[in-house]
Design an enzyme around this catalytic site. Structure first.
Site, PDB file in Angstrom:
ATOM      1  N   TYR A   1       0.810  -1.219   0.000  1.00 13.33           N
ATOM      2  CA  TYR A   1       0.000   0.000   0.000  1.00 13.33           C
ATOM      3  C   TYR A   1       0.848   1.276   0.000  1.00 13.33           C
ATOM      4  CZ  TYR A   1      -3.605  -3.344   1.595  1.00 13.33           C
ATOM      5  OH  TYR A   1      -4.438  -4.430   1.738  1.00 13.33           O
TER       6      TYR A   1
ATOM      7  N   LYS B   1     -12.469   0.607   4.737  1.00 13.72           N
ATOM      8  CA  LYS B   1     -11.629   1.782   4.448  1.00 13.72           C
ATOM      9  C   LYS B   1     -12.521   2.956   4.096  1.00 13.72           C
ATOM     10  CE  LYS B   1      -9.999   4.483   0.906  1.00 13.72           C
ATOM     11  NZ  LYS B   1     -10.773   5.148  -0.180  1.00 13.72           N
ATOM     12  N   SER B   2     -12.193   4.135   4.617  1.00 10.40           N
ATOM     13  CA  SER B   2     -12.828   5.359   4.137  1.00 10.40           C
ATOM     14  C   SER B   2     -11.942   6.551   4.472  1.00 10.40           C
ATOM     15  CB  SER B   2     -14.214   5.568   4.767  1.00 10.40           C
ATOM     16  OG  SER B   2     -14.753   6.786   4.291  1.00 10.40           O
TER      17      SER B   2
ATOM     18  N   ARG C   1     -18.253   8.737   7.144  1.00 11.07           N
ATOM     19  CA  ARG C   1     -18.292   7.289   6.902  1.00 11.07           C
ATOM     20  C   ARG C   1     -17.405   6.540   7.909  1.00 11.07           C
ATOM     21  NH1 ARG C   1     -17.512   7.362   0.320  1.00 11.07           N
ATOM     22  NH2 ARG C   1     -19.639   7.999  -0.210  1.00 11.07           N
TER      23      ARG C   1
ATOM     24  N   ASN D   1     -19.170   3.730  10.029  1.00 10.24           N
ATOM     25  CA  ASN D   1     -18.728   2.330   9.956  1.00 10.24           C
ATOM     26  C   ASN D   1     -18.361   1.779  11.336  1.00 10.24           C
ATOM     27  OD1 ASN D   1     -19.046   2.601   7.226  1.00 10.24           O
ATOM     28  ND2 ASN D   1     -16.867   2.704   6.726  1.00 10.24           N
TER      29      ASN D   1
HETATM   30  N1  LIG Z   1      -5.443  -8.804   1.601  1.00 15.10           N
HETATM   31  C1  LIG Z   1      -5.858  -8.285   0.486  1.00 15.10           C
HETATM   32  O1  LIG Z   1      -5.522  -8.774  -0.609  1.00 15.10           O
HETATM   33  C2  LIG Z   1      -6.752  -7.103   0.512  1.00 15.10           C
HETATM   34  C3  LIG Z   1      -7.379  -6.647  -0.659  1.00 15.10           C
HETATM   35  C4  LIG Z   1      -8.221  -5.535  -0.574  1.00 15.10           C
HETATM   36  C5  LIG Z   1      -8.433  -4.915   0.642  1.00 15.10           C
HETATM   37  N2  LIG Z   1      -7.775  -5.343   1.768  1.00 15.10           N
HETATM   38  C6  LIG Z   1      -7.960  -4.691   3.096  1.00 15.10           C
HETATM   39  O2  LIG Z   1      -9.351  -4.533   3.340  1.00 15.10           O
HETATM   40  C7  LIG Z   1      -9.623  -3.143   3.587  1.00 15.10           C
HETATM   41  C8  LIG Z   1     -11.019  -2.783   3.135  1.00 15.10           C
HETATM   42  O3  LIG Z   1     -11.226  -3.131   1.774  1.00 15.10           O
HETATM   43  P1  LIG Z   1     -11.297  -2.053   0.595  1.00 15.10           P
HETATM   44  O4  LIG Z   1     -10.592  -0.833   0.986  1.00 15.10           O
HETATM   45  O5  LIG Z   1     -10.852  -2.751  -0.645  1.00 15.10           O
HETATM   46  O6  LIG Z   1     -12.853  -1.811   0.395  1.00 15.10           O
HETATM   47  P2  LIG Z   1     -14.121  -1.496   1.312  1.00 15.10           P
HETATM   48  O7  LIG Z   1     -13.720  -1.184   2.697  1.00 15.10           O
HETATM   49  O8  LIG Z   1     -15.110  -2.606   1.064  1.00 15.10           O
HETATM   50  O9  LIG Z   1     -14.725  -0.187   0.600  1.00 15.10           O
HETATM   51  C9  LIG Z   1     -14.037   1.025   0.566  1.00 15.10           C
HETATM   52  C10 LIG Z   1     -14.812   1.968  -0.364  1.00 15.10           C
HETATM   53  O10 LIG Z   1     -16.134   2.171   0.125  1.00 15.10           O
HETATM   54  C11 LIG Z   1     -16.343   3.560   0.424  1.00 15.10           C
HETATM   55  N3  LIG Z   1     -17.031   3.595   1.706  1.00 15.10           N
HETATM   56  C12 LIG Z   1     -16.521   3.250   2.922  1.00 15.10           C
HETATM   57  N4  LIG Z   1     -17.465   3.378   3.871  1.00 15.10           N
HETATM   58  C13 LIG Z   1     -18.588   3.818   3.274  1.00 15.10           C
HETATM   59  C14 LIG Z   1     -19.878   4.148   3.741  1.00 15.10           C
HETATM   60  N5  LIG Z   1     -20.193   4.065   5.029  1.00 15.10           N
HETATM   61  N6  LIG Z   1     -20.802   4.572   2.822  1.00 15.10           N
HETATM   62  C15 LIG Z   1     -20.486   4.655   1.523  1.00 15.10           C
HETATM   63  N7  LIG Z   1     -19.279   4.362   1.018  1.00 15.10           N
HETATM   64  C16 LIG Z   1     -18.326   3.947   1.880  1.00 15.10           C
HETATM   65  C17 LIG Z   1     -14.960   4.198   0.467  1.00 15.10           C
HETATM   66  O11 LIG Z   1     -15.016   5.530  -0.016  1.00 15.10           O
HETATM   67  P3  LIG Z   1     -14.230   6.796   0.643  1.00 15.10           P
HETATM   68  O12 LIG Z   1     -12.890   6.323   1.109  1.00 15.10           O
HETATM   69  O13 LIG Z   1     -14.144   7.742  -0.522  1.00 15.10           O
HETATM   70  O14 LIG Z   1     -15.094   7.304   1.734  1.00 15.10           O
HETATM   71  C18 LIG Z   1     -14.176   3.325  -0.501  1.00 15.10           C
HETATM   72  O15 LIG Z   1     -14.400   3.738  -1.829  1.00 15.10           O
HETATM   73  C19 LIG Z   1      -8.500  -2.442   2.808  1.00 15.10           C
HETATM   74  O16 LIG Z   1      -8.363  -1.075   3.158  1.00 15.10           O
HETATM   75  C20 LIG Z   1      -7.322  -3.307   3.160  1.00 15.10           C
HETATM   76  O17 LIG Z   1      -6.889  -3.006   4.465  1.00 15.10           O
HETATM   77  C21 LIG Z   1      -6.937  -6.425   1.716  1.00 15.10           C
END
Ligand SMILES: NC(=O)c1ccc[n+]([C@@H]2O[C@H](COP(=O)([O-])OP(=O)(O)OC[C@H]3O[C@@H](n4cnc5c(N)ncnc54)[C@H](OP(=O)(O)O)[C@@H]3O)[C@@H](O)[C@H]2O)c1
Length: 282
Positions: free
Chosen positions: A51, A233-234, A239, A243
């Site tokens: 990251y 993540k946000s 948010r 969350n």
């Molecule tokens: N091990 C792996 O291979 C792997 C892969 C992917 C992710 N991860 C981990 O998992 C974490 C979370 O997954 P992710 O970041 O891919 O996706 P996520 O948490 O499912 O979604 C993040 C997205 O949703 C939006 N969001 C967040 N809360 C919201 C809410 N309450 N209402 C509306 N929209 C909202 C965010 O926008 P804004 O930020 O613009 O608010 C961002 O665009 C990552 O940060 C990472 O730590 C690990």
């Protein structure tokens, strides 16, 4: 302040079930986002070498003034560093960037079964050394399929404490979760709201309206009631707060079943399939 449940790991430690993920947060925004999350009450941060923001996570932790021991910090080995010497060097660098003498959890980010002659066992043995040294209190894997976990079980004596895999209502990944349940490996669900793709779903929308919560909150609550560890993540202040505000309501068995029923199987993945993913950064 809200008390976040913990999940007991197979090594005797306990991890906060809700944390904050920093994937795709620009390095120059990460310290502020980490600090905001910690001020909101999160005590678990999920980052990765890939990251590019470990240093800024460390800054956010320091800026928050919260005691190191009160925060669970996870980072992950980058795909180019599976060989023992590279893993050791990069792990030293992670600790140095984070400004910490240990992490709570260190993961192999991807198994890369088509790289390194399919040898992720040697890499796992290197993580076992980090744990013995006390520099990674817990160790685990990410994106491991049951066959990959079987190989670790056959060739090593340490069972990963967690497997961090893609899970959300459109990709419920039940086989990998069932394997973990059977073998004492906790599931960490990445992209818990499918990076936003589940938020306009009608079924989740109807439940959200009835319980007076947002679709994101209902989806995160579904994970919590399933026992998954999550770290949405946000970078949006409201948010980040919303969350975290998922412990004052409960979904019924029918609600849980309705979200379970949204699974699209392989078509529901937002990320790559770990059996074929072979990306090694330059
Ligand atoms: N091990 C792996 O291979 C792997 C892969 C992917 C992710 N991860 C981990 O998992 C974490 C979370 O997954 P992710 O970041 O891919 O996706 P996520 O948490 O499912 O979604 C993040 C997205 O949703 C939006 N969001 C967040 N809360 C919201 C809410 N309450 N209402 C509306 N929209 C909202 C965010 O926008 P804004 O930020 O613009 O608010 C961002 O665009 C990552 O940060 C990472 O730590 C690990």
């Amino acid at each position: 302040m809200t008390s976040v449940p913990t999940i007991a790991l197979n090594d005797g430690r306990s991890i906060p079930q809700l944390g904050f993920g920093v994937f795709q947060i620009d390095a120059d925004e990460t310290a502020k986002a980490t600090r905001l999350a910690l001020e909101t009450g999160y005590r678990h941060i999920d980052t990765a070498q890939m990251y590019g923001n470990e240093k800024q996570v460390g800054e956010g932790i320091k800026d928050s003034g919260i005691a190191r021991d009160d925060i669970w910090v996870t980072t992950k080995l980058n795909n180019g560093f599976h060989r023992p010497d590279d893993a050791k060097r990069s792990f030293d660098e992670s600790l140095s960037k984070l400004g910490l003498d240990h992490v709570d959890l260190f993961l192999i980010h991807w198994p890369l079964p088509t790289q390194y002659d399919g040898d992720f066992v040697t890499t796992w043995n290197t993580l076992i050394e980090f744990q013995k040294e006390g520099r990674a209190k817990s160790i685990g894997v990410s994106n491991f399929q049951p066959a990959h976990l079987d190989k670790l079980a056959a060739e090593t004596s340490v069972v990963p404490s967690v497997n961090q895999i893609e899970v959300h209502p459109y990709f419920t990944n039940t086989e990998a979760i069932a394997y973990g349940t059977e073998h004492g490996i906790a599931t960490e669900a990445w992209s818990p709201i499918a990076q936003g793709k589940v938020l306009d779903d009608d079924v989740i929308g109807q439940i959200a309206e009835r319980v007076g919560k947002s679709t994101a909150q209902v989806t995160l609550r579904w994970h919590i009631q399933h026992g998954n560890i999550i770290f949405p993540k946000s970078v949006t202040e409201q948010r980040v707060k919303d969350n975290f505000d998922i412990f004052d309501f409960e979904l019924s068995g029918d609600d849980i079943a309705a979200l379970d029923g949204l699974d699209k199987g392989e078509d529901g993945r937002t990320g790559p399939n770990p059996d074929t993913f072979d990306y090694i950064p330059e």
